[in-house]
Design a protein around this motif. Structure first.
Motif, PDB file in Angstrom:
ATOM      1  N   ALA A 239      -5.346  -1.307   9.301  1.00  0.00           N
ATOM      2  CA  ALA A 239      -4.049  -0.796   9.747  1.00  0.00           C
ATOM      3  C   ALA A 239      -2.921  -1.320   8.872  1.00  0.00           C
ATOM      4  O   ALA A 239      -3.003  -2.427   8.321  1.00  0.00           O
ATOM      5  CB  ALA A 239      -3.808  -1.186  11.202  1.00  0.00           C
ATOM      6  N   SER A 240      -1.871  -0.542   8.733  1.00  0.00           N
ATOM      7  CA  SER A 240      -0.705  -0.987   7.968  1.00  0.00           C
ATOM      8  C   SER A 240      -0.056  -2.169   8.680  1.00  0.00           C
ATOM      9  O   SER A 240      -0.239  -2.358   9.892  1.00  0.00           O
ATOM     10  CB  SER A 240       0.309   0.144   7.820  1.00  0.00           C
ATOM     11  N   LEU A 241       0.717  -2.950   7.946  1.00  0.00           N
ATOM     12  CA  LEU A 241       1.400  -4.083   8.555  1.00  0.00           C
ATOM     13  C   LEU A 241       2.395  -3.622   9.613  1.00  0.00           C
ATOM     14  O   LEU A 241       2.604  -4.305  10.621  1.00  0.00           O
ATOM     15  CB  LEU A 241       2.100  -4.920   7.483  1.00  0.00           C
ATOM     16  N   THR A 242       3.009  -2.476   9.401  1.00  0.00           N
ATOM     17  CA  THR A 242       3.927  -1.925  10.405  1.00  0.00           C
ATOM     18  C   THR A 242       3.176  -1.632  11.698  1.00  0.00           C
ATOM     19  O   THR A 242       3.667  -1.924  12.802  1.00  0.00           O
ATOM     20  CB  THR A 242       4.594  -0.644   9.875  1.00  0.00           C
ATOM     21  N   THR A 243       1.978  -1.066  11.572  1.00  0.00           N
ATOM     22  CA  THR A 243       1.163  -0.785  12.750  1.00  0.00           C
ATOM     23  C   THR A 243       0.704  -2.064  13.426  1.00  0.00           C
ATOM     24  O   THR A 243       0.706  -2.173  14.656  1.00  0.00           O
ATOM     25  CB  THR A 243      -0.066   0.066  12.358  1.00  0.00           C
ATOM     26  N   SER A 269       1.869 -10.286   4.444  1.00  0.00           N
ATOM     27  CA  SER A 269       1.263  -9.619   3.284  1.00  0.00           C
ATOM     28  C   SER A 269       0.436 -10.606   2.461  1.00  0.00           C
ATOM     29  O   SER A 269      -0.645 -10.262   1.955  1.00  0.00           O
ATOM     30  CB  SER A 269       2.348  -8.987   2.409  1.00  0.00           C
ATOM     31  N   ARG A 272      -2.736 -11.444   4.447  1.00  0.00           N
ATOM     32  CA  ARG A 272      -3.695 -10.342   4.365  1.00  0.00           C
ATOM     33  C   ARG A 272      -4.391 -10.338   3.000  1.00  0.00           C
ATOM     34  O   ARG A 272      -5.607 -10.145   2.925  1.00  0.00           O
ATOM     35  CB  ARG A 272      -2.998  -9.006   4.616  1.00  0.00           C
TER      36      ARG A 272
END
Length: 286
Positions: A239-243, A269, A272
């Motif tokens: 999943a994206s960091l925003t998600t 970031s 990850r």
């Protein structure tokens, strides 16, 4: 430089506090999930004091390892979940360069014997004019502890999961604490209000807060720590960091990024990238 800090586990180990009961250690662990650093002055002073008291390098190493076994800070968990020694060095160096530490340390592998590599440490002072020997040993022990975990991971079929507060409480034998029960509610129910969490526990919010104060914590501290560890586990997903931020209950990515920086001195970031082995590893000839 901004206010200089040191990692909380190393500070506590060097201070060699006596009489820490499980409830106090659990409260410290929860608190330092969301803020993993303490003033550098405590770290420096403790290194000098313990040498004066006759504390040996071996004693420091054992104490640091004992504290690390209970530590749930996101940065340490990501590091200890890696499977490559080279990536672990790169991840540790990334933390040491990103966090607001009083001493900048760089680790690398260097051949010390014909049959095996050893760790080499370079230190750059930023806050004081001396670097107590026990402080250096404590930092090196912290990494070697993580490196032992990394080597075990390499032989396992899957990486160890992120440990949540309820897992640590169970390991420490304090699962019946109000703070541990509250952490379990947040882990199961997600981003709910403190009053709603109290209802899940069958009590009024004021009663819950009183019990938590007796344990050295607040409901908000437990909620923030549980949320951050949820986000840490989600960093391993695609999943994206925003998600990840939204699913973990943060208002937005900026709020989650600030939480990670306060916790372990690094943005999500970078964590990850470390978890995925994408940091440039140090060369290791072994």
């Amino acid at each position: 430089m901004t206010q200089a800090h040191a990692y909380h586990v190393v500070v506590h180990a060097l201070e060699a506090r006596a009489g820490w009961k499980p409830v106090s250690r659990f409260a410290s662990m929860v608190t330092h999930v969301i803020n993993g650093h303490l003033p550098y002055e405590r770290y420096h002073a403790a290194g000098i004091a313990r040498r004066r008291d006759g504390m040996t390098e071996g004693m420091v190493g054992r104490t640091v390892s004992e504290w690390l076994d209970e530590d749930a800070n996101p940065g340490r968990q990501i590091l200890s979940g890696l499977t490559s020694a080279g990536n672990a060095v790169a991840a540790f160096n990334a933390y040491l360069q990103a966090a607001p530490l009083g001493v900048r340390t760089t680790l690398s592998f260097a051949r010390k014997r014909a049959d095996a590599p050893g760790l080499s440490m370079q230190r750059s002072l930023g806050a004081v004019t001396s670097d107590p020997a026990l402080c250096r040993i404590a930092v090196l022990t912290a990494f070697e502890h993580a490196l032992d975990k990394v080597r075990l991971n390499a032989a396992r079929p899957a990486r160890p999961p992120i440990r949540h507060l309820s897992h640590v409480a169970l390991d420490m034998g304090v699962a019946s604490l109000a703070s541990a029960e509250l952490a379990t509610v947040f882990e199961q129910e997600g981003s709910i209000t403190i009053s709603a969490a109290a209802r899940h526990l069958g009590c009024h919010q004021r009663t819950l807060e009183r019990r938590l104060r007796e344990e050295g914590l607040t409901a908000e501290t437990v909620r923030q720590a549980a949320r951050l560890l949820d986000a840490t586990a989600r960093l391993r997903s695609a999943a994206s960091l925003t998600t990840v931020a939204a699913e973990a209950g943060y208002a937005d990515l900026a709020h989650m990024s600030r939480a990670f920086r306060l916790s372990c001195g690094q943005p999500p970031s970078l964590l990850r990238a470390a978890a995925r082995g994408l940091l440039v590893p140090e060369a290791i000839d072994a």
